[in-house]
Write an enzyme that holds these catalytic residues in place. Structure first.
Site, PDB file in Angstrom:
ATOM      1  N   ARG A  26       0.836  -1.209   0.000  1.00 50.84           N
ATOM      2  CA  ARG A  26       0.000   0.000   0.000  1.00 50.84           C
ATOM      3  C   ARG A  26       0.866   1.253   0.000  1.00 50.84           C
ATOM      4  NH1 ARG A  26      -3.320  -0.058   4.912  1.00 50.84           N
ATOM      5  NH2 ARG A  26      -1.532  -1.218   5.678  1.00 50.84           N
ATOM      6  N   ASN A  44      -6.443  -2.517   2.420  1.00 46.26           N
ATOM      7  CA  ASN A  44      -6.399  -3.961   2.622  1.00 46.26           C
ATOM      8  C   ASN A  44      -7.825  -4.503   2.674  1.00 46.26           C
ATOM      9  OD1 ASN A  44      -3.627  -4.308   2.738  1.00 46.26           O
ATOM     10  ND2 ASN A  44      -3.524  -4.183   4.956  1.00 46.26           N
TER      11      ASN A  44
END
Length: 97
Positions: A26, A44
């Site tokens: 990320r 997520n």
């Protein structure tokens, strides 16, 4: 992604499958998106997936998608599903969730 010019604003939603959680994916995605001038998020999801939402020029979104699928991505990307739609707006910066 037909009928969209490279400079027209668009929304990319990509679901990245593989070993992409707990490996800096990320953060890495956020850095690449900001370099391309995109706004959005990397989140997520259950089952180890990451959802990437990006808005900006079609060319920059295409470049981000190519980068997500590249060997440079952290972890192990097995598959990236994509969806293109008109921008919704209301986004600023690029956040990790």
């Amino acid at each position: 992604m037909s009928g969209v010019t490279d400079t027209e604003s668009i929304r990319l939603t990509a679901w990245v499958h593989g070993r992409v959680q707990g490996v800096g994916f990320r953060w890495w995605t956020r850095a690449r998106a900001l370099e391309l001038g995109l706004v959005g998020s990397a989140t997520n999801l259950p089952a180890g997936r990451v959802e990437v939402v990006a808005e900006g020029s079609a060319a920059a979104c295409e470049q981000l998608l190519d980068t997500l699928r590249s060997d440079a991505a952290p972890g192990e990307v097995e598959h990236v599903a994509e969806q293109w739609s008109p921008p919704k707006g209301g986004l600023s910066g690029f956040v990790e969730r």
